[in-house]
Design a protein around this motif. Structure first.
Motif, mmCIF file in Angstrom:
data_model
loop_
_atom_site.group_PDB
_atom_site.id
_atom_site.type_symbol
_atom_site.label_atom_id
_atom_site.label_comp_id
_atom_site.label_asym_id
_atom_site.label_seq_id
_atom_site.Cartn_x
_atom_site.Cartn_y
_atom_site.Cartn_z
ATOM 1 N N TRP A 237 0.836 -1.206 0.000
ATOM 2 C CA TRP A 237 0.000 0.000 0.000
ATOM 3 C C TRP A 237 0.870 1.256 0.000
ATOM 4 O O TRP A 237 0.673 2.161 -0.808
ATOM 5 C CB TRP A 237 -0.923 -0.026 1.223
ATOM 6 N N VAL A 238 1.837 1.299 0.897
ATOM 7 C CA VAL A 238 2.707 2.473 1.012
ATOM 8 C C VAL A 238 3.507 2.684 -0.273
ATOM 9 O O VAL A 238 3.602 3.810 -0.794
ATOM 10 C CB VAL A 238 3.655 2.327 2.224
ATOM 11 N N GLU A 239 4.080 1.624 -0.819
ATOM 12 C CA GLU A 239 4.929 1.789 -1.993
ATOM 13 C C GLU A 239 4.111 2.107 -3.239
ATOM 14 O O GLU A 239 4.577 2.856 -4.108
ATOM 15 C CB GLU A 239 5.787 0.535 -2.186
ATOM 16 N N LEU A 240 2.896 1.578 -3.330
ATOM 17 C CA LEU A 240 2.042 1.950 -4.460
ATOM 18 C C LEU A 240 1.632 3.412 -4.351
ATOM 19 O O LEU A 240 1.623 4.137 -5.355
ATOM 20 C CB LEU A 240 0.806 1.057 -4.522
ATOM 21 N N MET A 241 1.316 3.857 -3.149
ATOM 22 C CA MET A 241 0.979 5.270 -2.965
ATOM 23 C C MET A 241 2.149 6.152 -3.392
ATOM 24 O O MET A 241 1.976 7.153 -4.105
ATOM 25 C CB MET A 241 0.623 5.529 -1.495
ATOM 26 N N GLN A 242 3.363 5.785 -2.982
ATOM 27 C CA GLN A 242 4.539 6.564 -3.334
ATOM 28 C C GLN A 242 4.765 6.551 -4.839
ATOM 29 O O GLN A 242 5.064 7.591 -5.450
ATOM 30 C CB GLN A 242 5.771 6.001 -2.618
ATOM 31 N N ALA A 243 4.609 5.396 -5.468
ATOM 32 C CA ALA A 243 4.818 5.295 -6.917
ATOM 33 C C ALA A 243 3.775 6.108 -7.676
ATOM 34 O O ALA A 243 4.088 6.749 -8.695
ATOM 35 C CB ALA A 243 4.761 3.833 -7.347
ATOM 36 N N ARG A 244 2.541 6.094 -7.189
ATOM 37 C CA ARG A 244 1.502 6.912 -7.819
ATOM 38 C C ARG A 244 1.821 8.401 -7.670
ATOM 39 O O ARG A 244 1.617 9.193 -8.603
ATOM 40 C CB ARG A 244 0.144 6.609 -7.189
ATOM 41 N N LEU A 245 2.313 8.805 -6.516
ATOM 42 C CA LEU A 245 2.684 10.199 -6.308
ATOM 43 C C LEU A 245 3.790 10.620 -7.265
ATOM 44 O O LEU A 245 3.729 11.696 -7.883
ATOM 45 C CB LEU A 245 3.120 10.404 -4.856
ATOM 46 N N GLU A 246 4.794 9.788 -7.412
ATOM 47 C CA GLU A 246 5.898 10.111 -8.304
ATOM 48 C C GLU A 246 5.452 10.154 -9.758
ATOM 49 O O GLU A 246 5.909 11.006 -10.527
ATOM 50 C CB GLU A 246 7.017 9.088 -8.121
ATOM 51 N N ARG A 247 4.539 9.257 -10.137
ATOM 52 C CA ARG A 247 4.110 9.181 -11.527
ATOM 53 C C ARG A 247 3.117 10.269 -11.874
ATOM 54 O O ARG A 247 3.172 10.881 -12.950
ATOM 55 C CB ARG A 247 3.490 7.797 -11.810
ATOM 56 N N HIS A 248 2.172 10.576 -10.982
ATOM 57 C CA HIS A 248 1.062 11.475 -11.299
ATOM 58 C C HIS A 248 1.137 12.831 -10.586
ATOM 59 O O HIS A 248 0.327 13.714 -10.880
ATOM 60 C CB HIS A 248 -0.265 10.797 -10.957
ATOM 61 N N GLY A 249 2.067 12.967 -9.670
ATOM 62 C CA GLY A 249 2.215 14.238 -8.974
ATOM 63 C C GLY A 249 1.181 14.481 -7.910
ATOM 64 O O GLY A 249 1.110 15.585 -7.347
ATOM 65 N N THR A 250 0.384 13.483 -7.580
ATOM 66 C CA THR A 250 -0.633 13.616 -6.532
ATOM 67 C C THR A 250 -0.974 12.237 -6.009
ATOM 68 O O THR A 250 -0.807 11.229 -6.705
ATOM 69 C CB THR A 250 -1.901 14.305 -7.078
ATOM 70 N N LEU A 251 -1.439 12.176 -4.775
ATOM 71 C CA LEU A 251 -1.847 10.905 -4.203
ATOM 72 C C LEU A 251 -3.263 10.548 -4.649
ATOM 73 O O LEU A 251 -4.098 11.428 -4.850
ATOM 74 C CB LEU A 251 -1.812 10.975 -2.676
ATOM 75 N N PRO A 252 -3.566 9.257 -4.775
ATOM 76 C CA PRO A 252 -4.933 8.853 -5.076
ATOM 77 C C PRO A 252 -5.803 8.929 -3.829
ATOM 78 O O PRO A 252 -5.313 9.170 -2.721
ATOM 79 C CB PRO A 252 -4.761 7.390 -5.513
ATOM 80 N N TRP A 253 -7.111 8.732 -4.006
ATOM 81 C CA TRP A 253 -7.976 8.538 -2.857
ATOM 82 C C TRP A 253 -7.413 7.368 -2.048
ATOM 83 O O TRP A 253 -6.933 6.376 -2.610
ATOM 84 C CB TRP A 253 -9.395 8.186 -3.300
ATOM 85 N N ALA A 254 -7.473 7.462 -0.723
ATOM 86 C CA ALA A 254 -6.896 6.414 0.104
ATOM 87 C C ALA A 254 -7.607 6.351 1.449
ATOM 88 O O ALA A 254 -8.259 7.317 1.879
ATOM 89 C CB ALA A 254 -5.403 6.652 0.309
ATOM 90 N N HIS A 255 -7.461 5.201 2.103
ATOM 91 C CA HIS A 255 -8.044 5.010 3.436
ATOM 92 C C HIS A 255 -7.154 4.059 4.217
ATOM 93 O O HIS A 255 -6.778 2.994 3.719
ATOM 94 C CB HIS A 255 -9.457 4.429 3.323
ATOM 95 N N TYR A 256 -6.825 4.467 5.447
ATOM 96 C CA TYR A 256 -6.075 3.621 6.370
ATOM 97 C C TYR A 256 -6.992 3.320 7.542
ATOM 98 O O TYR A 256 -7.388 4.230 8.279
ATOM 99 C CB TYR A 256 -4.809 4.331 6.838
ATOM 100 N N ALA A 257 -7.356 2.054 7.698
ATOM 101 C CA ALA A 257 -8.347 1.660 8.703
ATOM 102 C C ALA A 257 -7.638 1.303 10.007
ATOM 103 O O ALA A 257 -7.069 0.212 10.154
ATOM 104 C CB ALA A 257 -9.163 0.484 8.188
ATOM 105 N N ASN A 258 -7.700 2.202 10.962
ATOM 106 C CA ASN A 258 -6.957 2.029 12.203
ATOM 107 C C ASN A 258 -7.433 0.856 13.048
ATOM 108 O O ASN A 258 -6.666 0.307 13.828
ATOM 109 C CB ASN A 258 -7.022 3.311 13.037
ATOM 110 N N TRP A 259 -8.701 0.492 12.912
ATOM 111 C CA TRP A 259 -9.253 -0.532 13.797
ATOM 112 C C TRP A 259 -9.751 -1.743 13.028
ATOM 113 O O TRP A 259 -10.754 -2.364 13.404
ATOM 114 C CB TRP A 259 -10.366 0.066 14.661
ATOM 115 N N HIS A 260 -9.033 -2.119 11.986
ATOM 116 C CA HIS A 260 -9.423 -3.297 11.220
ATOM 117 C C HIS A 260 -8.213 -4.138 10.839
ATOM 118 O O HIS A 260 -7.071 -3.684 10.918
ATOM 119 C CB HIS A 260 -10.214 -2.883 9.973
ATOM 120 N N ASN A 261 -8.505 -5.384 10.429
ATOM 121 C CA ASN A 261 -7.464 -6.294 9.975
ATOM 122 C C ASN A 261 -7.722 -6.679 8.530
ATOM 123 O O ASN A 261 -8.610 -6.117 7.870
ATOM 124 C CB ASN A 261 -7.363 -7.516 10.903
ATOM 125 N N HIS A 262 -6.978 -7.633 8.040
ATOM 126 C CA HIS A 262 -7.051 -7.992 6.621
ATOM 127 C C HIS A 262 -8.457 -8.440 6.223
ATOM 128 O O HIS A 262 -8.890 -8.173 5.098
ATOM 129 C CB HIS A 262 -6.043 -9.110 6.330
#
Length: 288
Positions: A237-262
């Motif tokens: 997740w982190v590396e795809l977000m970073q790669a998208r930022l580098e490629r497109h100059g902006t982050l995509p929509w995203a969500h980090y679920a603090n109280w959930h598992n896989h």
């Protein structure tokens, strides 16, 4: 169960994967999900989108006709490439609950099965996503859906198959409006041994993984992972977000679920915990 007890239960499970963890997650959420499963049946069952017995999908919607064509959410379940089902009523609510959630939100929900490894290997899952999209585009209008407003939602292996579909179909942006992928593996970490059942041996992974397609696509993406996901999924997740930022100059929509598992990341959609569900609906609405 109070929110505090619910969160403590998830934290207590840690990052474990496997049948026991799945059973614990199902039991934790059954009290909210099973009543919905018992009152909202699919409006159309086992629609054949291809020739294989696994090429089946169910459709969910609520309300009478005459409301105009509904946008469509196609859900692709997880299961480590080797198991999973579109679900049903009662205790078999997982995966079907996404169709019900979409219907309760005013959309048309489609929940698909796909061919499983080891009997069907790469790129079978992504081919099946493409077949299901094609079937929806040709047929969903007859059920009150809008074939020009289809969005994709997947979890775990389902997210991988959606990413593979982006690679397989260069014209995907003309077929669907957006894609949301929860806890997927795209090629930023080494192939796990068990995933060779789908991808084949390690030597093939570099040529088969969908990493470049999911980085390069201009299709709107929503990427999510959970605090109690195993580290591999978080790294992806982190590396795809970073790669998208580098490629497109902006982050995509995203969500980090603090109280959930896989598992609960997708399983809880449609419950009183609406943080992820609300974000998904906002994302889909923006692009339909």
């Amino acid at each position: 169960m109070t929110p505090e007890e619910y969160r403590a239960a998830i934290a207590g499970m840690g990052r474990s994967l496997g049948p026991q963890a799945v059973a614990q997650c199902r039991a934790l959420l059954a009290g909210e999900q099973e009543p919905v499963a018992n009152t909202l049946a699919p409006a159309a069952s086992d629609c054949a989108y291809g020739s294989d017995p696994r090429h089946r999908l169910d459709l969910y919607w609520q309300g009478a006709g005459g409301q105009g064509a509904r946008p469509v959410v196609l859900f692709v379940h997880g299961g480590g490439f080797v198991l999973g089902d579109k679900g049903g009523a009662g205790e078999h609510w997982p995966n079907a609950h996404i169709g019900r959630w979409a219907a309760r939100s005013g959309w048309l929900g489609a929940v698909m099965n796909y061919r499983l490894a080891p009997g069907h290997v790469w790129p079978a899952g992504s081919e099946d996503v493409a077949l299901a999209v094609a079937w929806l585009r040709a047929n969903v209008a007859a059920y009150g859906g809008d074939p020009e407003r289809i969005v994709l939602l997947g979890t775990s292996a389902g997210s991988v198959h959606i990413a593979g579909y982006l690679r397989l179909c260069p014209d995907h942006a003309a077929q669907v409006r957006a894609a949301a992928m929860l806890s997927g593996i795209y090629g930023f970490t080494p192939l796990a041994d068990r995933d060779e059942l789908y991808y084949g041996s390690q030597e093939f992974y570099a040529d088969r993984m969908p990493r470049e397609a999911v980085v390069e696509t201009d299709l709107p993406l929503f990427l999510a992972c959970a605090r109690f996901d195993p580290q591999r999924f978080q790294t992806e997740w982190v590396e795809l977000m970073q790669a998208r930022l580098e490629r497109h100059g902006t982050l995509p929509w995203a969500h980090y679920a603090n109280w959930h598992n896989h598992y609960t990341l997708a399983m809880h959609i449609g419950t009183r915990d609406t943080a992820l569900a609300g974000a998904l609906l906002s994302f889909f609405a923006e692009h339909t």
